[in-house]
Design an enzyme around this catalytic site. Structure first.
Site, PDB file in Angstrom:
ATOM      1  N   GLU A 112       4.437  -0.599   1.152  1.00 37.60           N
ATOM      2  CA  GLU A 112       4.602  -0.634  -0.309  1.00 37.60           C
ATOM      3  C   GLU A 112       4.531  -2.374  -0.512  1.00 37.60           C
ATOM      4  O   GLU A 112       4.758  -2.813  -1.765  1.00 37.60           O
ATOM      5  CB  GLU A 112       5.941  -0.109  -0.829  1.00 37.60           C
ATOM      6  CG  GLU A 112       6.131   1.213  -0.587  1.00 37.60           C
ATOM      7  CD  GLU A 112       7.385   1.630  -1.092  1.00 37.60           C
ATOM      8  OE1 GLU A 112       8.211   0.863  -1.603  1.00 37.60           O
ATOM      9  OE2 GLU A 112       7.901   2.843  -1.065  1.00 37.60           O
TER      10      GLU A 112
ATOM     11  N   GLU B 202       0.742  -1.131   0.048  1.00 41.47           N
ATOM     12  CA  GLU B 202      -0.061  -0.035   0.110  1.00 41.47           C
ATOM     13  C   GLU B 202       0.867   1.348   0.098  1.00 41.47           C
ATOM     14  O   GLU B 202       1.948   1.073   0.271  1.00 41.47           O
ATOM     15  CB  GLU B 202      -0.880  -0.108   1.132  1.00 41.47           C
ATOM     16  CG  GLU B 202      -0.289  -0.451   2.474  1.00 41.47           C
ATOM     17  CD  GLU B 202       0.795   0.283   2.999  1.00 41.47           C
ATOM     18  OE1 GLU B 202       0.929   1.598   2.867  1.00 41.47           O
ATOM     19  OE2 GLU B 202       1.880  -0.202   3.509  1.00 41.47           O
TER      20      GLU B 202
END
Length: 355
Positions: free
Chosen positions: A320, A177
């Protein structure tokens, strides 16, 4: 009791069939090593065999899905970075320059970047999936982050995306994310669903100092008091405090598990999304491989709540999907030893004396 998302098909995530367990365990124990000598890799090999219902599991088209979204709560000063960094980092992902790009390249994994709700209109790009629900969520300190309908749309978008990936052959999928302010959302979700003190769930995020952490916790406490959301309804909690990228991850995790995909769970925000998904469909946890324990304050607590055993503990807090990508070689190692390591019989090696 959680409601069913309005347009999501009736989920059918079944507990793992244990029929092959004895045969898998015998195969693991018959490798040329003392029993249990490969530690957590052995339980991981067993899990992968049960997920795939195979004595010779294989990993196909490994992918990391990175969901991006903006958060209205950044108006309250909960992050040291401005909201525009979400957009800038998405562009960095698409240019191949972020941490997750480095690690997915290193390990031969595919990456897909999903605009779940960034406050920016991106030009077309071959690596970008446009699934935007809105231009960032509302400020949950003043009103719910998203409406029921928006939350449902994010769930559906994620569900469909994961199912498409699975249909294309991906059988191991990581979730990452990007969203300035999303540790605030994750902390609120964990505090409400696990009924934990807010102070235990709040960390430094992208680098808050002590005063910033205290302010962040107070913003969450006031929002919880304002909304009084039912903690037995995980989708209501998600709509009240979540982000579009978190909601889309929830849907993607559910969609992937339904297709018997192994789920690589990254750090705090991804695990908060899984917490919601597990309250909707508890059997999803049997498909989860927990990549690491991050350095974010609430992550260890939510891992404990889920009964998780993370593979790594490197002090990461980047997000991420980087932890999931770094853990992937261990998943490969589990499959490889199961399929390629000699047995006592094939290597003509004597077993441990059982007398």
């Amino acid at each position: 009791m959680s409601r069913q998302p309005l347009s999501l098909p009736q989920l059918s995530i079944s507990p793992l069939d244990q029929g092959l367990k004895a045969a898998l365990q015998a195969k693991i124990d018959n490798k040329t090593k003392p029993r249990g000598a490969l530690g957590q890799l052995e339980s991981l090999a067993l899990q992968l065999g049960l997920i795939q219902q195979s004595l010779t599991p294989v990993l196909q088209r490994p992918a990391i899905l990175v969901f991006a979204g903006d958060h209205g709560v950044v108006e309250e000063g909960v992050s040291p970075y401005p909201q525009e960094v979400t957009r800038q980092m998405v562009m960095n992902f698409l240019a191949g320059g972020a941490g997750i790009n480095v690690f997915t390249r290193q390990h031969g994994m595919r990456i897909k970047v999903v605009d779940a709700g960034v406050a920016h209109v991106f030009p077309a790009h071959p690596e970008l999936i446009r699934a935007k629900v809105g231009m960032g969520t509302h400020n949950f300190s003043k009103m719910p982050a998203m409406s029921t309908q928006m939350c449902d749309q994010a769930l559906i978008n994620g569900y469909r995306l994961a199912q498409m990936e699975a249909a294309a052959g991906t059988n191991v999928m990581g979730f990452g994310e990007m969203g300035i302010g999303n540790t605030t959302s994750a902390s609120a979700i964990v505090a409400v669903l696990c009924q934990l003190p807010v102070a235990q769930c709040v960390g430094r995020g992208t680098g808050l100092d002590d005063a910033g952490v205290m302010h962040k916790a107070e913003v969450i406490r006031q929002a919880m008091a304002r909304h009084q959301v039912d903690n037995t309804d995980p989708l209501a909690v998600l709509a009240t405090f979540g982000g579009f990228e978190i909601a889309m991850m929830v849907g993607a995790m559910l969609g992937a598990a339904e297709k018997r995909v192994a789920l690589l769970i990254d750090g705090f925000i991804a695990t908060a999304a899984l917490l919601v998904a597990s309250r909707v469909a508890p059997a999803i946890l049997e498909y989860c491989i927990f990549a690491h324990c991050s350095d974010e304050a609430g992550h260890q607590l939510v891992l404990q709540q889920l009964g998780a055993r993370p593979l790594l503990n490197l002090g990461l807090r980047l997000g991420e999907g980087t932890g999931a990508a770094m853990a992937y070689p261990l998943v490969q190692a589990a499959v490889n030893f199961l399929n390629e390591m000699a047995s006592f019989e094939s290597a003509n090696i004597s077993r441990q004396d059982a007398s």
